[in-house]
Design a protein around this motif. Sequence first.
Motif, PDB file in Angstrom:
ATOM      1  N   ARG A   1       0.830  -1.229   0.000  1.00  0.00           N
ATOM      2  CA  ARG A   1       0.000   0.000   0.000  1.00  0.00           C
ATOM      3  C   ARG A   1       0.856   1.267   0.000  1.00  0.00           C
ATOM      4  O   ARG A   1       0.521   2.256   0.663  1.00  0.00           O
ATOM      5  CB  ARG A   1      -0.967  -0.008   1.172  1.00  0.00           C
ATOM      6  CG  ARG A   1      -1.860  -1.241   1.212  1.00  0.00           C
ATOM      7  CD  ARG A   1      -3.174  -1.038   1.909  1.00  0.00           C
ATOM      8  NE  ARG A   1      -3.132  -0.143   3.024  1.00  0.00           N
ATOM      9  CZ  ARG A   1      -2.921  -0.504   4.299  1.00  0.00           C
ATOM     10  NH1 ARG A   1      -2.686  -1.744   4.594  1.00  0.00           N
ATOM     11  NH2 ARG A   1      -2.947   0.404   5.262  1.00  0.00           N
ATOM     12  N   LYS A   2       1.984   1.228  -0.756  1.00  0.00           N
ATOM     13  CA  LYS A   2       2.810   2.416  -0.897  1.00  0.00           C
ATOM     14  C   LYS A   2       2.906   2.844  -2.353  1.00  0.00           C
ATOM     15  O   LYS A   2       3.568   3.839  -2.661  1.00  0.00           O
ATOM     16  CB  LYS A   2       4.218   2.131  -0.361  1.00  0.00           C
ATOM     17  CG  LYS A   2       4.240   1.862   1.140  1.00  0.00           C
ATOM     18  CD  LYS A   2       5.576   1.356   1.616  1.00  0.00           C
ATOM     19  CE  LYS A   2       6.627   2.422   1.625  1.00  0.00           C
ATOM     20  NZ  LYS A   2       7.858   1.962   2.295  1.00  0.00           N
ATOM     21  N   ASP A   3       2.245   2.098  -3.239  1.00  0.00           N
ATOM     22  CA  ASP A   3       2.334   2.462  -4.639  1.00  0.00           C
ATOM     23  C   ASP A   3       1.100   1.939  -5.382  1.00  0.00           C
ATOM     24  O   ASP A   3       0.383   1.044  -4.902  1.00  0.00           O
ATOM     25  CB  ASP A   3       3.597   1.890  -5.277  1.00  0.00           C
ATOM     26  CG  ASP A   3       3.667   0.379  -5.136  1.00  0.00           C
ATOM     27  OD1 ASP A   3       4.269  -0.093  -4.164  1.00  0.00           O
ATOM     28  OD2 ASP A   3       3.097  -0.311  -5.994  1.00  0.00           O
ATOM     29  N   SER A   4       0.880   2.519  -6.542  1.00  0.00           N
ATOM     30  CA  SER A   4      -0.248   2.114  -7.362  1.00  0.00           C
ATOM     31  C   SER A   4       0.115   2.319  -8.822  1.00  0.00           C
ATOM     32  O   SER A   4       0.997   3.120  -9.157  1.00  0.00           O
ATOM     33  CB  SER A   4      -1.486   2.938  -7.011  1.00  0.00           C
ATOM     34  OG  SER A   4      -2.601   2.545  -7.786  1.00  0.00           O
ATOM     35  N   SER A   5      -0.546   1.559  -9.687  1.00  0.00           N
ATOM     36  CA  SER A   5      -0.316   1.724 -11.115  1.00  0.00           C
ATOM     37  C   SER A   5      -1.635   1.757 -11.859  1.00  0.00           C
ATOM     38  O   SER A   5      -2.648   1.213 -11.392  1.00  0.00           O
ATOM     39  CB  SER A   5       0.566   0.594 -11.659  1.00  0.00           C
ATOM     40  OG  SER A   5      -0.100  -0.652 -11.515  1.00  0.00           O
ATOM     41  N   LEU A   6      -1.593   2.401 -13.003  1.00  0.00           N
ATOM     42  CA  LEU A   6      -2.736   2.473 -13.911  1.00  0.00           C
ATOM     43  C   LEU A   6      -2.249   1.995 -15.270  1.00  0.00           C
ATOM     44  O   LEU A   6      -1.306   2.571 -15.829  1.00  0.00           O
ATOM     45  CB  LEU A   6      -3.237   3.913 -13.994  1.00  0.00           C
ATOM     46  CG  LEU A   6      -4.053   4.325 -15.226  1.00  0.00           C
ATOM     47  CD1 LEU A   6      -5.301   3.479 -15.383  1.00  0.00           C
ATOM     48  CD2 LEU A   6      -4.413   5.798 -15.147  1.00  0.00           C
TER      49      LEU A   6
END
Lengths: 117, 110
Positions: B69-74
């Motif tokens: 829960r420290k990064d996200s991608s699209l």
Amino acid sequence: DVKVTQSSRYLVKRTGEKVFLECVQDMDHENMFWYRQDPGLGLRLIYFSYDVKMKEKGDIPEGYSVSREKKERFSLILESASTNQTSMYLCASSLWGGGSSRSDTQYFGPGTRLTVL
Amino acid sequence: TQLLEQSPQFLSIQEGENLTVYCNSSSVFSSLQWYRQEPGEGPVLLVTVVTGGEVKKLKRLTFQFGDARKDSSLHITAAQPGDTGLYLCARTSGTYKYIFGTGTRLKVLA
């Protein structure tokens, strides 16, 4: 259909003028926000309000003030406009706010592009 | 202020190509939102992800929240000119506030 409206899409003012930016939402939302958006800096929070007559400073409040006399209306005031306040100003509203355990949708207006000469 | 860094900053691709944009933070966040802002308009919410490892799909858009829960991608599959815009990630900060990333400006050429 949810709606956040801002009083002007484009505004040109002179240095030292007092500037009012108006925002109205028709969703009966508790929370309203003012951001400025600059290239490479993203959206930065100026002020927000979680209830009528309540306001809190955001990350960059210097040079700005706000007024929320009615639930649906949130005004941003530049007491004495300066050239470094040239920017895109975005108003938003949300039902609950951020919160540590839940997120809420922010609904944005179309923005006001302010130029201070 | 805990920053959200987005990469790349700019992306110009041909119609039909795939692409991925990223949103990273040095701290853990409870949830993350993705917004798209079209020219002349305000940002519009696309999705909220709340669980580590979560994957959400919105037509050709796939959103993933990192396990930690420290990064996200699209990820966008077969990009179309209508996907052109500024993509912003945002996280909550305190009770009412949100912090936005710097944005990825995407241009899809026909």
